[in-house]
Every structure is written in C-alpha cells, then in structure tokens.
Scaffold this motif. Structure first.
Motif, PDB file in Angstrom:
ATOM      1  N   ASP A 154     -22.860  37.045   6.073  1.00 20.46           N
ATOM      2  CA  ASP A 154     -23.221  35.877   6.453  1.00 20.46           C
ATOM      3  C   ASP A 154     -25.204  35.683   6.156  1.00 20.46           C
ATOM      4  OD1 ASP A 154     -23.187  33.678   8.674  1.00 20.46           O
ATOM      5  OD2 ASP A 154     -25.076  35.593   9.226  1.00 20.46           O
ATOM      6  N   SER A 155     -25.466  37.147   6.246  1.00 23.13           N
ATOM      7  CA  SER A 155     -26.967  37.073   5.345  1.00 23.13           C
ATOM      8  C   SER A 155     -27.020  36.813   4.260  1.00 23.13           C
ATOM      9  CB  SER A 155     -27.551  37.723   5.416  1.00 23.13           C
ATOM     10  OG  SER A 155     -27.703  38.580   6.520  1.00 23.13           O
ATOM     11  N   ALA A 199     -16.231  29.414   7.652  1.00 25.76           N
ATOM     12  CA  ALA A 199     -16.271  27.942   8.102  1.00 25.76           C
ATOM     13  C   ALA A 199     -15.278  28.179   9.217  1.00 25.76           C
ATOM     14  CB  ALA A 199     -15.123  26.263   7.138  1.00 25.76           C
ATOM     15  N   ALA A 200     -13.977  28.218   9.137  1.00 24.54           N
ATOM     16  CA  ALA A 200     -13.388  29.258  10.918  1.00 24.54           C
ATOM     17  C   ALA A 200     -13.988  28.853  11.978  1.00 24.54           C
ATOM     18  CB  ALA A 200     -12.249  28.892  10.707  1.00 24.54           C
ATOM     19  N   LEU A 201     -14.715  30.169  11.591  1.00 33.20           N
ATOM     20  CA  LEU A 201     -15.643  30.734  12.599  1.00 33.20           C
ATOM     21  C   LEU A 201     -16.575  29.903  12.671  1.00 33.20           C
ATOM     22  CD1 LEU A 201     -15.894  33.567  13.558  1.00 33.20           C
ATOM     23  CD2 LEU A 201     -17.692  34.677  11.377  1.00 33.20           C
ATOM     24  N   ALA A 202     -17.284  29.486  12.079  1.00 41.21           N
ATOM     25  CA  ALA A 202     -19.027  28.539  12.610  1.00 41.21           C
ATOM     26  C   ALA A 202     -17.710  28.180  13.054  1.00 41.21           C
ATOM     27  CB  ALA A 202     -18.686  28.216  11.037  1.00 41.21           C
ATOM     28  N   ASN A 211     -17.061  27.432  21.065  1.00 37.33           N
ATOM     29  CA  ASN A 211     -17.409  28.391  22.520  1.00 37.33           C
ATOM     30  C   ASN A 211     -16.006  28.747  22.503  1.00 37.33           C
ATOM     31  OD1 ASN A 211     -20.022  28.769  22.666  1.00 37.33           O
ATOM     32  ND2 ASN A 211     -20.233  27.233  23.623  1.00 37.33           N
ATOM     33  N   ASP A 212     -14.892  28.873  21.411  1.00 38.62           N
ATOM     34  CA  ASP A 212     -13.670  29.808  21.284  1.00 38.62           C
ATOM     35  C   ASP A 212     -13.757  30.807  21.425  1.00 38.62           C
ATOM     36  OD1 ASP A 212     -11.062  29.941  21.126  1.00 38.62           O
ATOM     37  OD2 ASP A 212     -10.516  28.446  20.119  1.00 38.62           O
ATOM     38  N   THR A 263      -9.963  35.659  14.258  1.00 33.04           N
ATOM     39  CA  THR A 263     -11.094  34.980  12.526  1.00 33.04           C
ATOM     40  C   THR A 263     -11.124  36.842  12.183  1.00 33.04           C
ATOM     41  OG1 THR A 263     -11.553  33.330  12.863  1.00 33.04           O
ATOM     42  CG2 THR A 263     -12.397  34.679  11.363  1.00 33.04           C
ATOM     43  N   LEU A 264     -12.510  37.389  12.571  1.00 34.28           N
ATOM     44  CA  LEU A 264     -12.482  38.469  12.608  1.00 34.28           C
ATOM     45  C   LEU A 264     -12.011  39.394  11.797  1.00 34.28           C
ATOM     46  CD1 LEU A 264     -16.672  39.227  13.848  1.00 34.28           C
ATOM     47  CD2 LEU A 264     -15.702  38.302  11.816  1.00 34.28           C
TER      48      LEU A 264
END
Length: 432
Positions: free
Chosen positions: A312-313, A360-363, A369-370, A377-378
């Motif tokens: 992410d960073s 993209a899905a994670l974001a 707030n799902d 996803t992780l």
C-alpha cells in the motif's frame, strides 16, 4: 564471473528432475490466476526483483542463556561466513547482500573482504555496531549502558565504535549503519528514565554527524532484554522521536520479534511509512519472548499483513519508498543455511502474496464499510499458494527449484565439516 560454491552442474541436475512437475503446477496456477485477471508472468518477474539481506552471524549456530551446541562445519570467521551466504544466494537467488556485525566480523583487510564478496556475487548491506558486549581489553565497560551510560568515557567509547563501523562500511560499499543498544534498567530507580534518553540522543548526534551524505542510520527498538524493567529504546514511538530529532538520514528499524505478544506490527509499519521514517526490517518470528525464530514459522499471516501495508505504501509513495529488508535469526536446532534459505523464501512469499491483493476491490470495500469482504479480500490473496511462482522465479534466475533439497544433495555441510574443524572459543554467530 561469479564463483559458485556448489557446482552449477549439480544444481542443474536437481532442476532437471523438478522441471516438468514445476511447469505443470505453474500452468495450473497460471490458469487460476488468469480467471482473476492476474498475469502469472508479471507476478513471476516481480518475484525475481525481490531481495532480502542475510546476517553474517546467522550463518553460525546461535545459543541460549544456558548453552550453545555448535554445528558441524560452522563458519569460524567472516570469510567462511561469506562462503555460506554465497550458497544461500546461489540456491535462492534472493539474498544478494550480507549484513556484517562489528567487531565480530571486523576484517584484517577490508578491501580483500570486499573482493571476496565481489567474486561470490555478494554485496554488503547495513553494518551493525555492538555496544551490548564488552570486548577483550576494553578500557571502559558497557555493563551499565553504552550510548546512555552515566560514564562519559563509556559513552565516548561507544560513539567512536559506531563511527569506526561507518568507516569500515564505507570501504566495503555499505550504505547504512544499524544501531541497537541493550541499555536500560532492571530495577525501578536504577536510572533516571528521562536522563537516559537525553544521553542516548546526545550520543546518537555524534554518530549521525559522521554519516556520509548517502547513508542512513537505522535505529532499532526492542521491548526488553537485557533491560527487563525499562529499555531506553523500547518501542517504535521512542525510535520515531529519536529519528525525528536526529534528521532525515535517521530512520526506524522494525525487528518483528522485538515487540510484546499480539502487538499490531503492521499498524506500526503503516505509521512509520506514513511519516517517512520506516527504514527497514529485521525479519524473524516470535512465540513468547523470543525474537529470533525462523521467519514465517509461527505467524505467516502477520508477515503477509506487513507486506500488505508495504504494498500500500509503495502504491502511495512510489519509487521513493524503498525500505531495507534483512533476516535476523538465531538457529539453535537447525542447519543455519537451511533455515536462512527457508526464511528468505517465506519473506519472498509474503511479498508476492501481497502483490495478489485486489487493491481496487479492497479500497471499495473499505470505503463502503463492507468489513467481511474487505477481510476476505486479504484472505484470498494470503490463501493462494504461490510456491510455483517462487520456484519458477528461482529457476529462471539460476537458482534451485527446491533450495533445501538441492543443498542437501550437494553434500556441502559434510564437505565443510572436514575443511572447518572446530576452533576453540570461536562461534560462527558471535553471540555466545
């Protein structure tokens, strides 16, 4: 041309026996990933870019407070440590640099040591200072502290040792200095808590001033041991405050085993990255209060979550985000070479798994707030067995499909056991 410690023909014979089965597994994984919209070839190329340094002291057998049980053929000096590190890199192709610890690894001829490393295809990562032990003939003791000692003479000795490490590192081609001190207190009232940190910062400024312009100083924290009541640099907050005080070239180093059980290390990683002070890692694992177990042996999910934050960073900060990766382990009951190879592969595994996260899905799930889908996803990336990718990356980079199996088949340990008879008082780790 790089000198191979293990005969390249032996490695090729090993790979030839594994090639067809690996290709079948790789193709099957590629098909599955393709249905997710992931290109396995791009992921394999990414895996080939990964590198983690190995510690010179990790090539020898470690020890506990009670005993050390030497292994056969363990290295007796820094040149033999480099040979073992070259074997690790030859077979895994992800450990091209070695981190040295002074004075354990102080060479009589630094230029000759650098030449040996060049011939073996190795470079030198950050150098490490040692002010947590008194050395033979040392004029002033570190028993009650080094950089934080109430004795000015002890502090000056510790500062000069770190500066000497920098000078050695410059000759070897290193670009960083890691500073860890065992300074602290075992009893309430033993030291003035604020005064000890003031002395540390003052001492660290003297070291920082000696850094070359293109170097970094890594400040390593540890919750406890040997200071069981209060360690001076005990947590990431203190490390961060010191790094901020010293300047741009000072960064925080995160050792995975240096925290209390259940600490959210991935959050620490995110915080340090956010404020530009994440310098690097010492990868290992921990169960209770130990800090030197093989990487990924206890909590591989935590290792993955750390790399998820790193990915992410990287996406946020781009090429400027480039933390240093190193293993830091003690091997008491295993062959150190096997443990370091296995650990390097596990760290690379977490790196590749993190690259599988659908960001993209994670974001989107986070924004809406799902909670369950964000967590899944992780988990989807973590549960994906990327072993064929790692093996193919090794094969294409000239390594071994199965590093441990190739190492054992080579008979390397038995060969060096003959060449390296035990030397009285010598430890490959330097620790005990």
């Amino acid at each position: 041309m790089t000198k191979h410690i293990i005969d390249a023909g032996q490695v090729e014979q090993h790979n030839a026996k594994q090639r067809a089965e690996l290709q079948a597994d790789y193709d099957a994984l590629g098909g599955m990933l393709s249905r997710r919209g992931v290109d396995i070839e791009a992921l394999t190329a990414k895996a080939q870019t990964f590198a983690v340094a190995v510690p010179s002291w990790g090539a020898g057998t470690g020890g506990t407070r009670f005993a050390r049980f030497p292994g056969k053929g363990e290295p007796r000096d820094v040149t033999e440590k480099l040979e073992d590190c070259a074997v690790i890199n030859q077979l895994t192709r992800v450990t091209p640099a070695v981190s040295l610890h002074f004075p354990w690894d102080k060479p009589s001829d630094p230029k000759a040591l650098r030449q040996q490393a060049d011939e073996l295809g190795l470079g030198f990562d950050a150098v490490n200072s040692n002010t947590f032990q008194d050395q033979a003939g040392q004029a002033h003791t570190y028993k009650f502290g080094s950089l934080t000692s109430t004795s000015q003479a002890s502090r000056e000795l510790a500062i000069q040792h770190n500066i000497d490490c920098i000078e050695l590192g410059k000759t070897l081609g290193s670009k960083g200095l890691t500073v860890w001190v065992g300074d602290g207190a075992n009893f309430p009232g033993q030291s003035n808590l604020r005064g000890a940190l003031e002395r540390y910062i003052d001492s660290a400024k003297g070291i920082y001033a000696a850094l070359p312009a293109d170097w970094q100083m890594y400040i390593e924290h540890k919750l406890f041991e040997p200071a069981f009541y209060c360690s001076v640099i005990a947590d990431w907050g203190t490390s961060f405050a010191v790094a901020q005080t010293l300047g741009e070239k000072a960064k925080c180093l995160v050792d995975l085993g240096h925290h209390a059980p259940n600490t959210n290390i991935e959050m620490i990683v995110a915080r340090l990255a956010q404020f530009g002070k994440l310098g690097g890692f010492h990868f290992n694992d921990s169960k209770y209060g130990d800090d030197d177990l093989d990487s990924g042996s206890i909590d591989p999910f935590q290792l993955f979550l750390i790399f998820n934050e790193l990915a992410d960073s990287q996406a946020r900060d781009g090429a400027g985000f480039n933390p240093s990766y190193m293993l830091d382990q003690s091997h008491n009951v295993t062959d150190p070479i096997e443990s370091l190879m296995s650990s390097a592969v596990e760290v690379q595994r977490a790196f590749v798994q993190a690259a599988l996260v659908d960001r993209a899905a994670l974001a989107g799930f986070q924004e809406s707030n799902d909670v369950l889908q964000a967590a899944q996803t992780l988990k989807k990336a973590f549960r994906t067995d990327v072993s064929p990718i790692l093996a193919m990356a090794r094969l294409r980079s000239g390594g071994a499909v199965d590093p441990v199996a190739a190492y054992r088949a080579s008979g390397y340990r038995e060969t060096v056991a003959v060449k390296r008879p035990p030397k009285a008082g010598a430890s490959g780790s330097g620790i005990v």
